[in-house]
Motif scaffolding. Structure first.
Motif, PDB file in Angstrom:
ATOM      1  N   ARG A  56       0.838  -1.198   0.000  1.00 41.48           N
ATOM      2  CA  ARG A  56       0.000   0.000   0.000  1.00 41.48           C
ATOM      3  C   ARG A  56       0.875   1.251   0.000  1.00 41.48           C
ATOM      4  NH1 ARG A  56      -5.114   0.950   2.763  1.00 41.48           N
ATOM      5  NH2 ARG A  56      -5.561  -1.229   2.322  1.00 41.48           N
ATOM      6  N   LEU A  57       1.955   1.235   0.783  1.00 42.93           N
ATOM      7  CA  LEU A  57       2.882   2.369   0.815  1.00 42.93           C
ATOM      8  C   LEU A  57       3.527   2.572  -0.558  1.00 42.93           C
ATOM      9  CD1 LEU A  57       4.339   4.493   2.632  1.00 42.93           C
ATOM     10  CD2 LEU A  57       6.168   2.804   2.835  1.00 42.93           C
ATOM     11  N   ARG A  58       3.967   1.483  -1.167  1.00 44.03           N
ATOM     12  CA  ARG A  58       4.595   1.585  -2.494  1.00 44.03           C
ATOM     13  C   ARG A  58       3.597   2.100  -3.535  1.00 44.03           C
ATOM     14  NH1 ARG A  58       4.558  -1.198  -6.804  1.00 44.03           N
ATOM     15  NH2 ARG A  58       3.535  -2.994  -5.868  1.00 44.03           N
ATOM     16  N   ARG A 103      -1.155  10.665   1.941  1.00 39.29           N
ATOM     17  CA  ARG A 103      -1.161   9.351   2.588  1.00 39.29           C
ATOM     18  C   ARG A 103       0.259   8.832   2.772  1.00 39.29           C
ATOM     19  NH1 ARG A 103      -5.344   8.473  -1.082  1.00 39.29           N
ATOM     20  NH2 ARG A 103      -3.979   7.196  -2.378  1.00 39.29           N
ATOM     21  N   PHE A 104       1.093   8.988   1.745  1.00 40.27           N
ATOM     22  CA  PHE A 104       2.483   8.544   1.821  1.00 40.27           C
ATOM     23  C   PHE A 104       3.221   9.289   2.931  1.00 40.27           C
ATOM     24  CE2 PHE A 104       6.950   9.126   0.678  1.00 40.27           C
ATOM     25  CZ  PHE A 104       7.357   7.811   0.601  1.00 40.27           C
ATOM     26  N   ASP A 105       3.088  10.604   2.968  1.00 40.32           N
ATOM     27  CA  ASP A 105       3.761  11.388   4.001  1.00 40.32           C
ATOM     28  C   ASP A 105       3.275  11.007   5.397  1.00 40.32           C
ATOM     29  OD1 ASP A 105       5.250  12.731   2.086  1.00 40.32           O
ATOM     30  OD2 ASP A 105       3.928  14.489   2.047  1.00 40.32           O
ATOM     31  N   ALA A 123      10.739  -0.789   0.477  1.00 40.23           N
ATOM     32  CA  ALA A 123       9.382  -0.788  -0.077  1.00 40.23           C
ATOM     33  C   ALA A 123       9.259   0.089  -1.315  1.00 40.23           C
ATOM     34  CB  ALA A 123       8.385  -0.322   0.984  1.00 40.23           C
ATOM     35  N   CYS A 124       9.847   1.264  -1.316  1.00 38.77           N
ATOM     36  CA  CYS A 124       9.676   2.203  -2.435  1.00 38.77           C
ATOM     37  C   CYS A 124      10.853   2.179  -3.403  1.00 38.77           C
ATOM     38  CB  CYS A 124       9.473   3.618  -1.897  1.00 38.77           C
ATOM     39  SG  CYS A 124       8.083   3.768  -0.788  1.00 38.77           S
ATOM     40  N   GLY A 125      12.057   2.112  -2.877  1.00 32.93           N
ATOM     41  CA  GLY A 125      13.243   2.102  -3.725  1.00 32.93           C
ATOM     42  C   GLY A 125      13.576   0.733  -4.272  1.00 32.93           C
ATOM     43  N   CYS A 126      12.884  -0.303  -3.798  1.00 35.88           N
ATOM     44  CA  CYS A 126      13.074  -1.689  -4.232  1.00 35.88           C
ATOM     45  C   CYS A 126      14.522  -2.162  -4.112  1.00 35.88           C
ATOM     46  CB  CYS A 126      12.553  -1.892  -5.654  1.00 35.88           C
ATOM     47  SG  CYS A 126      10.768  -1.820  -5.729  1.00 35.88           S
ATOM     48  N   ARG A 153       3.907  -0.314  11.986  1.00 41.75           N
ATOM     49  CA  ARG A 153       3.398   1.041  12.198  1.00 41.75           C
ATOM     50  C   ARG A 153       2.626   1.540  10.974  1.00 41.75           C
ATOM     51  NH1 ARG A 153       8.105   4.393  15.410  1.00 41.75           N
ATOM     52  NH2 ARG A 153       8.176   3.039  17.232  1.00 41.75           N
ATOM     53  N   VAL A 154       3.123   1.232   9.787  1.00 34.98           N
ATOM     54  CA  VAL A 154       2.435   1.647   8.561  1.00 34.98           C
ATOM     55  C   VAL A 154       1.104   0.911   8.432  1.00 34.98           C
ATOM     56  CG1 VAL A 154       2.593   1.582   6.033  1.00 34.98           C
ATOM     57  CG2 VAL A 154       4.531   2.359   7.373  1.00 34.98           C
ATOM     58  N   ALA A 155       1.056  -0.359   8.833  1.00 37.83           N
ATOM     59  CA  ALA A 155      -0.198  -1.109   8.807  1.00 37.83           C
ATOM     60  C   ALA A 155      -1.215  -0.477   9.753  1.00 37.83           C
ATOM     61  CB  ALA A 155       0.046  -2.564   9.201  1.00 37.83           C
ATOM     62  N   ASP A 156      -0.766   0.012  10.900  1.00 36.88           N
ATOM     63  CA  ASP A 156      -1.658   0.730  11.818  1.00 36.88           C
ATOM     64  C   ASP A 156      -2.177   2.003  11.161  1.00 36.88           C
ATOM     65  OD1 ASP A 156      -1.328  -1.190  13.774  1.00 36.88           O
ATOM     66  OD2 ASP A 156       0.206  -0.055  14.865  1.00 36.88           O
ATOM     67  N   PHE A 157      -1.302   2.719  10.447  1.00 35.87           N
ATOM     68  CA  PHE A 157      -1.704   3.954   9.774  1.00 35.87           C
ATOM     69  C   PHE A 157      -2.782   3.669   8.729  1.00 35.87           C
ATOM     70  CE2 PHE A 157      -1.361   6.807   6.134  1.00 35.87           C
ATOM     71  CZ  PHE A 157      -1.589   8.032   6.754  1.00 35.87           C
TER      72      PHE A 157
END
Length: 161
Positions: A56-58, A103-105, A123-126, A153-157
């Motif tokens: 989801r973050l990516r 959302r990303f920030d 996750a983003c830079g692979c 933490r991102v899953a909580d967000f």
């Protein structure tokens, strides 16, 4: 979250064996289309919740078009806003892009200062986990634990259960 099937692009890679009289190579088969998160998840290092949070973050990173560009792009921007594929909710492409950036920030802020470095790299830079650890100057095998904490933490967000 619907997972897309990744096309497998297999290749044989490996270092040349030292001391081998015939210069034989020891090789392994790797899937070039597989992301580092997919690799970790497939081998049981990440649970489904952590994997979904990373994907989801990516996706938000890509929707916000935050990756560096080499030159000016003249093609029209096509952005899908919906994280669940529900459409644009009446938003313009620019609004979709701004929403994804917000959302990303927010997700990166939720991860925290000490955790978001490796989170972004993997996750983003692979980047592979070992490469990310080396790039950050961390000891070997320390990144997986930090990445898992950041993904929790991102899953909580994102309210992923």
């Amino acid at each position: 979250m619907k997972r897309e099937l990744i096309e497998r692009e297999l290749t044989e890679v490996g270092p040349k064996r030292r001391g081998s009289p015939r210069g034989r190579r020891r090789t392994v088969t790797v899937n070039l289309g597989e992301s580092p998160l997919t690799w970790l998840h497939a081998r049981g290092h990440l649970d489904d919740r952590q994997f979904d949070a990373g994907e989801r973050l990516r996706a938000d990173y890509e929707r916000a078009q935050l990756s560096p560009q080499v030159t000016m792009r003249w093609d029209p921007v096509r952005v899908d806003c919906g994280a669940g594929g529900g459409g644009n909710d009446g938003m313009t492409p620019s609004e979709c892009q701004l929403s994804a950036k917000d959302r990303f920030d927010g997700a990166m802020a939720e991860a925290g200062a000490g955790l978001k470095d490796i989170l972004w790299r993997v996750a983003c830079g692979c980047e592979a986990l070992a490469e990310a650890e080396k790039g950050l100057g961390w000891p070997s095998r320390s990144g997986k634990l930090v990445l898992k904490l950041a993904l929790d933490r991102v899953a909580d967000f994102y309210c992923i259960r």
